[in-house]
Design a protein around this motif. Structure first.
Motif, PDB file in Angstrom:
ATOM      1  N   GLY A 284       0.802  -1.213   0.000  1.00 53.72           N
ATOM      2  CA  GLY A 284       0.000   0.000   0.000  1.00 53.72           C
ATOM      3  C   GLY A 284       0.832   1.259   0.000  1.00 53.72           C
ATOM      4  N   ASP A 285       0.457   2.207   0.848  1.00 57.40           N
ATOM      5  CA  ASP A 285       1.023   3.559   0.867  1.00 57.40           C
ATOM      6  C   ASP A 285       2.538   3.550   0.674  1.00 57.40           C
ATOM      7  N   VAL A 286       3.014   4.335  -0.289  1.00 62.45           N
ATOM      8  CA  VAL A 286       4.431   4.339  -0.629  1.00 62.45           C
ATOM      9  C   VAL A 286       4.980   5.760  -0.589  1.00 62.45           C
ATOM     10  N   PHE A 287       6.133   5.924   0.064  1.00 64.26           N
ATOM     11  CA  PHE A 287       6.893   7.168  -0.017  1.00 64.26           C
ATOM     12  C   PHE A 287       8.157   6.901  -0.805  1.00 64.26           C
ATOM     13  N   ILE A 288       8.374   7.682  -1.869  1.00 63.55           N
ATOM     14  CA  ILE A 288       9.603   7.579  -2.633  1.00 63.55           C
ATOM     15  C   ILE A 288      10.487   8.772  -2.269  1.00 63.55           C
ATOM     16  N   SER A 289      11.758   8.529  -1.999  1.00 64.92           N
ATOM     17  CA  SER A 289      12.662   9.628  -1.646  1.00 64.92           C
ATOM     18  C   SER A 289      12.856  10.538  -2.865  1.00 64.92           C
ATOM     19  N   PRO A 290      13.162  11.816  -2.641  1.00 65.13           N
ATOM     20  CA  PRO A 290      13.312  12.752  -3.764  1.00 65.13           C
ATOM     21  C   PRO A 290      14.325  12.290  -4.813  1.00 65.13           C
ATOM     22  N   ASP A 291      15.412  11.649  -4.353  1.00 59.11           N
ATOM     23  CA  ASP A 291      16.450  11.182  -5.274  1.00 59.11           C
ATOM     24  C   ASP A 291      16.204   9.754  -5.755  1.00 59.11           C
ATOM     25  N   GLU A 292      15.075   9.167  -5.358  1.00 52.31           N
ATOM     26  CA  GLU A 292      14.686   7.810  -5.770  1.00 52.31           C
ATOM     27  C   GLU A 292      15.699   6.760  -5.314  1.00 52.31           C
ATOM     28  N   ASP A 293      16.367   7.045  -4.173  1.00 53.48           N
ATOM     29  CA  ASP A 293      17.363   6.094  -3.691  1.00 53.48           C
ATOM     30  C   ASP A 293      16.818   5.146  -2.639  1.00 53.48           C
TER      31      ASP A 293
END
Length: 335
Positions: free
Chosen positions: A217-226
């Motif tokens: 479910g709920d996903v947070f992706i870091s700004p740099d996609e790392d």
């Protein structure tokens, strides 16, 4: 739902009468600083802004603008019906929560502001047909920041949205969107992403089975996609929030984020603040919540508020925050 309902609730919260509704929140405390004057947490999660954001109602999500001049969160008003609330930092203090300018008529949640502050993405059940019939599933929408005001809502269209629930959008600095969807044949939630070219999204792609092995479910992706934090059920280590790292374009095996965070296994809505210092998430670790689909009305909203607000700070579900220093430990262990 009309915005006056939230005004009514907030007037009760801060001791305002209906006759004073033109100037609600007269007794709202003076909150200064980036984090509303709250004592910043360490490695143990703490409830965020008790009796301000986290109350006896059900609050989910936590979203700061990049300049820390705006804060958004979602409140359950009647069962599974949600409204997005906003707070503004002006004249060196935070305003009282009020219904966001683009919310309040339909069920809406999951706000996320892009790294440049230009767009706010969220989910809504607002109509997309000519008959203006509210949807039964969630779609992803966005509003644009134009000279400090949010524009009219824009539906992302069929490249992103499906006939099933599409929820919890977050974006990288490059504009790639990550979200969760039930569009698969088995109707379980999986994580998807879509790159963008000049603001137009390409067709979305399902992440690999390394990530989508169970219910995601709920996903947070870091700004740099790392790195990526997401909610999942069914893994051997336990339910709740997991973290995975980008290794040259491949996502590592997800790691359970520990019992300090996953105290109930039902933790969700991960969001790291723009400075990358704190993880915000939602938990019902103190009081479990029962949700139902109620029809929004003045009576149901008033009754739901009066029932839930008897135990301020530690409600059905609340917003928590914790230092993200632990992320480097996970990164080291994953190497």
């Amino acid at each position: 739902m009309k915005k006056i309902y939230l005004g009514f609730i907030l007037c009760i919260l801060w001791g305002c009468s209906n006759q004073q509704s033109d100037t609600p929140m007269a007794d709202f405390p003076i909150l200064t600083g980036k984090y509303m004057g709250q004592k910043e947490p360490g490695m143990i999660p703490e409830i965020f802004a008790p009796n301000i954001v986290s109350t006896g109602m059900t609050e989910i999500n936590a979203c700061f603008s990049p300049d820390y001049k705006q804060f958004f969160f979602s409140v359950a008003i009647a069962g599974r019906q949600y409204v997005i609330m906003s707070m503004n930092y002006t004249n060196d203090h935070w305003s009282a929560p009020e219904v966001a300018s683009f919310s309040g008529e339909y069920s809406e949640a999951d706000p996320f502001i892009t790294a440049d502050g230009k767009w706010l993405y969220y989910i809504s059940k607002r109509p997309i047909d000519s008959l203006q019939t509210p949807k039964t599933d969630w779609d992803i929408w966005r509003v644009e920041n134009i000279n400090g005001s949010w524009s009219n809502p824009e539906h992302l269209g069929s490249e992103i949205n499906s006939a099933s629930n599409d929820v919890y959008p977050t974006l990288t600095k490059e504009g790639t969107i990550y979200f969760s969807s039930e569009r698969g044949a088995d109707k379980k939630r999986d994580l998807y992403y879509a790159k963008s070219q000049e603001g137009v999204f390409e067709p979305c792609i399902r992440l690999s089975d390394t990530i989508n092995a169970f219910w995601e479910g709920d996903v947070f992706i870091s700004p740099d996609e790392d790195y990526m934090i997401f909610r999942t059920y069914g893994r051997a280590a336990g339910n709740g929030l997991y973290i995975t790292f980008n290794r040259k374009g491949e996502w590592s095996n997800p790691q359970f984020m520990g019992k300090e965070i996953n105290q109930t296994g039902g933790e969700f809505c991960p969001m790291v603040d723009p400075d990358g210092k704190y993880l915000f998430f939602t938990s019902n670790r103190l009081i479990s919540s029962e949700a139902s689909d109620k029809k929004l009305s003045y009576q149901t909203i008033k009754a739901d508020f009066e029932k839930s607000y008897k135990n301020p700070a530690n409600g059905k579900e609340d917003v928590y925050w914790v230092s993200i220093d632990f992320i480097e430990q996970f990164r080291t262990e994953n190497n």
